[in-house]
Design an enzyme around this catalytic site. Structure first.
Site, short mmCIF file in Angstrom:
data_model
loop_
_atom_site.label_atom_id
_atom_site.label_comp_id
_atom_site.label_asym_id
_atom_site.label_seq_id
_atom_site.Cartn_x
_atom_site.Cartn_y
_atom_site.Cartn_z
N GLU A 178 10.92 7.46 -16.73
CA GLU A 178 8.91 8.07 -16.93
C GLU A 178 8.84 7.41 -18.52
O GLU A 178 7.63 7.07 -18.22
CB GLU A 178 9.35 9.64 -17.31
CG GLU A 178 9.90 9.92 -15.52
CD GLU A 178 9.95 11.27 -15.56
OE1 GLU A 178 10.94 11.88 -16.37
OE2 GLU A 178 8.74 11.82 -15.05
N HIS B 121 0.60 -1.66 -0.07
CA HIS B 121 -0.05 0.28 0.50
C HIS B 121 0.70 1.71 -0.29
O HIS B 121 0.46 2.03 0.21
CB HIS B 121 -1.48 0.48 1.06
CG HIS B 121 -1.73 -1.09 1.53
ND1 HIS B 121 -2.68 -1.47 0.44
CD2 HIS B 121 -1.63 -2.45 2.00
CE1 HIS B 121 -3.59 -2.05 1.43
NE2 HIS B 121 -2.52 -3.27 2.24
N SER C 134 16.61 20.51 -17.19
CA SER C 134 16.15 21.46 -17.07
C SER C 134 15.93 21.88 -17.99
O SER C 134 17.00 23.17 -17.39
CB SER C 134 14.81 21.32 -15.97
OG SER C 134 14.15 23.14 -15.94
N LYS D 245 17.80 20.99 -11.53
CA LYS D 245 16.82 19.50 -11.65
C LYS D 245 17.86 18.57 -12.14
O LYS D 245 18.76 18.79 -12.99
CB LYS D 245 15.99 19.59 -12.20
CG LYS D 245 14.53 20.74 -12.07
CD LYS D 245 14.21 19.85 -10.41
CE LYS D 245 13.54 18.47 -11.33
NZ LYS D 245 12.39 19.00 -11.66
#
Lengths: 400, 400, 400, 400
Positions: A297, A162, A284, A290
């Site tokens: 992804e 969970h 970025s 970043k």
């Protein structure tokens, strides 16, 4: 004999087909045929050799066909045999080349064949080639996971349920879960391979021919494990086998999706379980600080893409009567794209894994006492306390 | 010892869970658990026997557990062990029954188990049972197709491509295409069966336990072919194996969709190739004359339903981190429904096939000369004319 | 006049339909009809009133029909008008009730109707009812988000891209993103509502009738905004409008999926951004310490379920010729389930939101200096340094 | 200052990104950016004009930016501004061009922007352009259906249910069903257009900026109907609006799928309801006599393809936390492809319709007496016989 009549051989009425309709029917398909054409050359070669065996091509004609097909092969490999609007499809382009350069044999090469069994043959050979390469790459990925597990295996790691800390685990337990997953994936892939490895060549338009084609011979020449017997089933199996392959590929991408999902969570600054090399991160355009794991992804997203491809194949293929329907052309793209996506993804997953490493100290600190609540309950169990009582005892102790 | 504290064992804070939230979490799930509970009883029995073997249950306690579980089994079979709101789930209901009726053993029965491995075990056993039954029914359907082909095989039938008459075919060629299709489907189903036939019992919450559970022993007792080793992979494989099973079922329904699509076209009054018995047709509420083949339409629609189920399983299961996530509860329904749909559909297809017969005369008349154009071309080929020239000759003759 | 001939009115041959086939065709459908039947009663009432208006029912007959239909309505509401195997469907059951209790009028009630337009009417009314309720509940959820934003709005919160800390944000920015999302969802829902709000009643089997039915009158009686004119399009629009509604519902669940995904991440112990009330958490059967947010997980999974439902509707509805096809029966379930799922989910999301609160201190500590790198670059920009140079300056400073 | 440092501006560590990873991340994406880049130029121009307005760019700098962007526009239109591996993406390529050719202004152009809002802006503008064109083409198709209905409207045609002859109908009823369908499709498309017509420009990475950007001004310059206010929702709406657009396109393709399905059945030699011009048929490579309506088959298949695209978008977009995630890059392709497919399909449907004509004589002969059974029943109804009795009377008469 001029080439003018040969272009678009199957065209009715000297090519009066509306050009917008023609573009709609063939434009996108030609780019896909470009990926298959090398396999269509192989299928044509096997067919020619068989035609020689049963006496339809003379020895000389077969020799010419072979020569011509080898020429085409070289042209393909050097990027000079490009399908263009007006070529209709790869089959016509090959036949035209042979007729233009070798005359009669070109006009004989299609004897006993239909584009229906021809394209099926090319797709099966292409898929086979891709499936075998993917299998190899999965073995490589398994090795990398084994090495990873061996290198970092004794490092502890919280186990989650969970999305909450649940039980003590280890880096090796995590790594091994992917190994077992990939091994199951290989089993599934093998079944897709087995069903794909049937020769449809000689089934013609889906109803066989009255010619004495030797289907076992062409199957053997092309390395197929067996002949797909019923000619109507050859056609009807098209979407089914496409779907079976994509379904097997989905299994692989589910494994990689889990891997990517874990890595993305475990590399947030809040978790910080894994260190990532700069070789796999990107920056970025706006935020100078970043360091993003875009590769994970884009790995994560891939299963969704080929789920869509799967939907396309099943949905296109159903509610159609037996026999070839042109709708099936639209299953080429989802199949080819899925194979390409998975081939690329397995390789990229391997690179990603080689560029991450557990943060030993962070992981050790993350092993909070709450993870050992079950162990405490089990200690009580070993002393003879029923589990449910032990469970409540630990729960109550936790509250305070 | 009152039962009051046992209801919803895993509930925090004495059941203060918001009732709307509770209904959202469990209402639909209980109806599904009712289908699985008999298998949860079996899993619990095997677990109890193993707990005896490793000394956690005494001989007497195991005897009581066994007795209680057999009682539950009988109650289930007579429809008297019904899950209701407030029962939380089947696991709790079984544990509660044992505790209420046999005391200590009930409180010990969950030792070394989690609902995570428990539900997985029940689902695998349920799926296995269904898969085996489906396989048997496919064998029956194959037999019916064989009988059909034998009975009507020599009747000619036009072969279609692009929904247009294309080549001469026969009823037996048509029937055999489904036999070969179903045989391939059995191969695919077998792989799903093999991956499903792994015991997750003993993997607990997904990270194993510190207790000396004998996983090989429970696997053997439950008839599993092997132990699924990595406990984390047990959990991670849940959606994967669900999807694999549904993917295999889709193959079967693709075969039946083709069959239904053919039958629906071939029984239009315009085609009239098949005669249909009144046992499988229905009428219209408005139009007194209608005789519809609704059963074939509802057979045709089924592959689309389980394609949706497949989408649900893949989409629910992805972008989740390793380990159990409650989202997975929502894969139960698509899995169970898909198995039920296919079981029913194979049986209905069998009945449909037994209630159709070719219209011999109509089929003979349908064998127009256009179907033999290729044969004409091949006759010319046999005389030495290149196929492409023969093709053009026949095409031009056709025009006039 | 006995009721014996009325059961299954449209049945050919006195009910010789194979019982397995009958079960396949109607079993699951009856449970769905039970949810629609109250709306079928309304449709029947409007139809009867119109039949009276055009002189097919006498005043007395209409009065009897009305009386009978009100009786049925009460029976439905008290759970005593249950559809069972053998009832064929809700339409027949209603007609049978009227005929048994009021004689002639029952036999007249189907004049000018087909089950095709009858079921469509009931589905549209049912969907309308659900859509309006869902819209109301979304307004409630928007209010809760507004209250949440107002209460906690000034609390800072890191903004994430690529799951990495990116820019400074606030709790109110986060809350407002859902408000704007839900407002767009309402726009989409409204379009689905508008297309659904067309009366198909009177289109009969899809080809109108020769009777002078007053379609505008029944549309008005039932509260439809307009008549759906072309009778064939009434039938052809069935899957389309189903899909449109589910598509609109998917938008809502995408919003809730984002909300649930955020909450699940932000309530991990590693992030700890939100505190959760015990009213919405559940425990573990094995691990005494666990406090899980199952409700958010089950909220997250729902968009995937109705994506599958959408797939079912589109895939079932396509490759079918114009006019009613029984396949369409299989779109009832995905439509009804999707509406029910969304109705429940919006309510549950509202409860969830009311039971979480930001951990102010944790959030403040999480506002690390890296979040302000862009602001630093912008300060340089304000001093006249080109952005790209400022970006590099901040990046280089960050490295050291 | 050389251009060497500008390539891949956002790259960490001087471009050490693994080349396989780089290809995985950008290769396919560049081809899609090539379709969007013209809109990125427009977005950049509007942004520059706004930067001038708020004093970040001088008049001269803005003039240079404008000049450079017009140059890029011309290069794009003449096919000379091609994105290649190493270009990272369209945004970088544009910025690099400006910096290389105009110096400072290039380095300032990204002030207050992120690629996150930049790509969103380009996609919205591209989609808007496509949606408007599709709407126009649907109006054309509606006109063609109207002309078709007018020309052939009085010709009778059997109406089908369950693929069986059911009721008398006409060619105009059939044609008008598509008109009403397309009109509904336009309503749906309009809603997708409205939600798409919101400007995300200025939302930066998803959390706004501290700069005084004038978002209303850029929205107005770009012709957006409104500003999409919440910057986080700008990002979160990406997949939602993509899906909304594809969902609207699915409606159109459902209409065309029905049209194609009808045409394919009605042009079989068994039905022979429609005559087809050679301009839209194709032949067979094997069967000299064949005249296939491939265009209708490929039109029929398209709804399935974009159903798969829809699945991709929803599935990719869900289970992701708020804010930009790179996964979203993979929604570009399904969106762009779907728009292109529908644009092409509407045009092709128009051509197909212009090339078919009803076979008046065949259609008249097809109007068998069975079609008038309901009318017979209604005649009895008009004489006062209850419908159900009239129905049975006609049914019994039919049997004999």
């Amino acid at each position: 004999m001029g080439g003018f009549y040969m272009k678009k051989l199957w065209q009715k009425n000297n090519g009066k087909l509306n050009p917008t309709v023609e573009a709609f029917e063939t434009k996108g398909d030609l780019a896909l045929d470009q990926k298959l054409i090398i396999f269509d050359v192989l299928g044509t070669l096997a067919h020619a050799q068989m035609l020689k065996k049963i006496g339809i091509l003379s020895k000389k004609e077969f020799y010419e066909a072979k020569k011509g097909l080898f020429e085409i092969q070289k042209l393909i490999q050097s990027g000079k045999f490009l399908l263009e609007m007006g070529d209709e499809d790869m089959h016509t382009k090959i036949e035209n080349y042979l007729t233009e350069n070798y005359g009669e044999v070109g006009k004989k090469i299609h004897t006993g064949r239909s584009r229906n069994d021809q394209v099926l043959t090319a797709i099966r050979l292409y898929s086979k080639d891709m499936l075998i390469t993917i299998q190899k790459n999965i073995h490589t990925l398994i090795k990398t996971f084994k090495a990873f597990g061996k290198k970092y295996g004794d490092i502890p790691m919280p186990g989650y349920t969970h999305m909450q800390k649940a039980m003590p685990s280890t880096v090796s337990l995590w790594a091994e879960s992917f190994i077992e997953s990939l091994q199951d994936d290989l089993t599934v892939l093998q079944t897709a391979h087995v069903l794909n490895d049937q020769s449809p060549l000689g089934s013609a338009a889906g109803y066989g021919t009255t010619l004495p084609l030797d289907r076992a011979y062409t199957a053997k020449l092309l390395g197929f494990a067996k002949v797909q017997k019923n000619p109507l089933y050859c056609q009807n199996s098209r979407g089914k086998i496409d779907a079976l392959i994509i379904g097997a590929l989905i299994q692989i991408l589910l494994t990689l999706n889990k891997f990517a999902s874990d890595v993305l969570l475990f590399t947030t600054s809040e978790f910080d379980f894994f260190e990532v090399s700069d070789k796999v991160t990107t920056g970025s355009s706006l935020m100078p600080q970043k360091k993003n794991l875009d590769v994970a992804e884009l790995l994560r997203s891939k299963v969704h893409l080929i789920l869509g491809n799967y939907t396309q194949v099943i949905s296109v293929s159903s509610n159609l009567i037996s026999g070839y329907n042109r709708d099936m052309q639209d299953t080429k793209k989802p199949l080819i794209e899925s194979l390409e996506i998975v081939l690329e993804s397995v390789g990229v997953a391997n690179i990603l894994l080689q560029n991450i490493a557990p943060n030993k100290d962070v992981l050790r600190k993350a092993m909070g006492s709450e993870l050992f609540a079950v162990d405490k309950a089990f200690s009580l169990v070993k002393k003879g306390i029923p589990f449910r009582d032990a469970y409540r005892e630990v729960k109550n102790a936790n509250k305070n």
